[in-house]
Design a protein around this motif. Sequence first.
Motif, mmCIF file in Angstrom:
data_model
loop_
_atom_site.group_PDB
_atom_site.id
_atom_site.type_symbol
_atom_site.label_atom_id
_atom_site.label_comp_id
_atom_site.label_asym_id
_atom_site.label_seq_id
_atom_site.Cartn_x
_atom_site.Cartn_y
_atom_site.Cartn_z
ATOM 1 N N HIS A 1 -30.616 89.097 105.635
ATOM 2 C CA HIS A 1 -30.200 90.675 105.971
ATOM 3 C C HIS A 1 -31.613 91.347 106.308
ATOM 4 C CE1 HIS A 1 -26.049 90.080 104.953
ATOM 5 N NE2 HIS A 1 -26.507 89.272 103.895
ATOM 6 N N SER A 2 -31.676 92.346 106.737
ATOM 7 C CA SER A 2 -32.646 93.419 106.846
ATOM 8 C C SER A 2 -33.119 94.196 105.572
ATOM 9 C CB SER A 2 -32.634 94.285 107.940
ATOM 10 O OG SER A 2 -31.753 95.213 107.803
ATOM 11 N N ALA A 3 -34.307 94.229 105.295
ATOM 12 C CA ALA A 3 -34.515 94.820 104.042
ATOM 13 C C ALA A 3 -36.017 95.511 104.186
ATOM 14 C CB ALA A 3 -34.967 93.771 102.781
ATOM 15 N N ALA A 4 -36.166 96.671 103.587
ATOM 16 C CA ALA A 4 -37.364 97.433 103.618
ATOM 17 C C ALA A 4 -37.873 98.040 102.146
ATOM 18 C CB ALA A 4 -37.245 98.688 104.235
ATOM 19 N N TRP A 5 -39.137 97.764 101.960
ATOM 20 C CA TRP A 5 -39.361 98.226 100.504
ATOM 21 C C TRP A 5 -40.425 99.304 100.968
ATOM 22 C CZ3 TRP A 5 -44.715 98.338 98.527
ATOM 23 C CH2 TRP A 5 -45.052 98.697 97.284
ATOM 24 N N ILE A 6 -40.452 100.456 100.173
ATOM 25 C CA ILE A 6 -41.081 101.581 100.291
ATOM 26 C C ILE A 6 -41.839 101.951 99.101
ATOM 27 C CG2 ILE A 6 -41.034 104.223 100.667
ATOM 28 C CD1 ILE A 6 -38.627 103.813 102.236
ATOM 29 N N LEU B 1 -37.023 101.222 96.903
ATOM 30 C CA LEU B 1 -38.225 102.093 96.489
ATOM 31 C C LEU B 1 -38.664 101.791 95.239
ATOM 32 C CD1 LEU B 1 -39.599 104.697 97.366
ATOM 33 C CD2 LEU B 1 -37.990 106.068 96.318
ATOM 34 N N GLY B 2 -39.880 101.397 94.928
ATOM 35 C CA GLY B 2 -40.488 101.282 93.623
ATOM 36 C C GLY B 2 -41.871 100.722 93.575
ATOM 37 N N GLU B 3 -42.226 100.322 92.585
ATOM 38 C CA GLU B 3 -43.599 99.757 92.330
ATOM 39 C C GLU B 3 -43.592 98.174 92.286
ATOM 40 O OE1 GLU B 3 -45.128 100.696 88.616
ATOM 41 O OE2 GLU B 3 -43.675 99.699 87.458
ATOM 42 N N SER B 4 -44.657 97.571 92.737
ATOM 43 C CA SER B 4 -45.191 96.425 92.757
ATOM 44 C C SER B 4 -46.497 96.139 92.129
ATOM 45 C CB SER B 4 -44.997 95.502 93.867
ATOM 46 O OG SER B 4 -43.830 95.489 94.497
ATOM 47 N N MET B 5 -46.686 95.080 91.425
ATOM 48 C CA MET B 5 -48.173 95.014 90.887
ATOM 49 C C MET B 5 -48.583 93.529 91.058
ATOM 50 S SD MET B 5 -45.990 95.174 87.314
ATOM 51 C CE MET B 5 -44.679 95.873 88.212
ATOM 52 N N ALA B 6 -49.988 93.302 91.006
ATOM 53 C CA ALA B 6 -50.404 92.002 90.895
ATOM 54 C C ALA B 6 -50.005 91.311 89.642
ATOM 55 C CB ALA B 6 -51.995 92.098 91.328
ATOM 56 N N VAL B 7 -49.909 90.078 89.726
ATOM 57 C CA VAL B 7 -49.623 89.285 88.638
ATOM 58 C C VAL B 7 -50.603 88.018 88.486
ATOM 59 C CG1 VAL B 7 -47.917 87.566 87.378
ATOM 60 C CG2 VAL B 7 -47.215 89.656 88.675
ATOM 61 N N VAL B 8 -51.276 87.901 87.383
ATOM 62 C CA VAL B 8 -52.168 86.761 87.194
ATOM 63 C C VAL B 8 -51.563 85.902 86.038
ATOM 64 C CG1 VAL B 8 -54.535 86.050 86.468
ATOM 65 C CG2 VAL B 8 -54.123 88.246 87.718
#
Length: 87
Positions: A48-53, A7-14
């Motif tokens: 393994h199984s993984a999920a991102w929320i 659970l967390g944030e993701s951001m675009a990277v240039v």
Amino acid sequence: MTALVTLGESMAVVAADDPGPLAPGKPARVSFAGAEANVAIGVSRLGHSAAWIGRVGADAAGAMIVSGLRAESVDVSRVRTEPALPG
């Protein structure tokens, strides 16, 4: 059952393709990053199984993040797209 849920944030990277500062017209690549997404991808690559929320903006950056995670076999079924959020 999912082996790991992050659970967390993701951001675009240039990032510039060559050393030095970014400048108009300089070759660059666009990707995404975020500790929780990176861990989910790593766990998925290990079989393994993984999920991102998380929440993403309703823009190209948000779509890139979700499709990138999905391409890595990370469950993104609980990701929310928020029109008011920037990518």
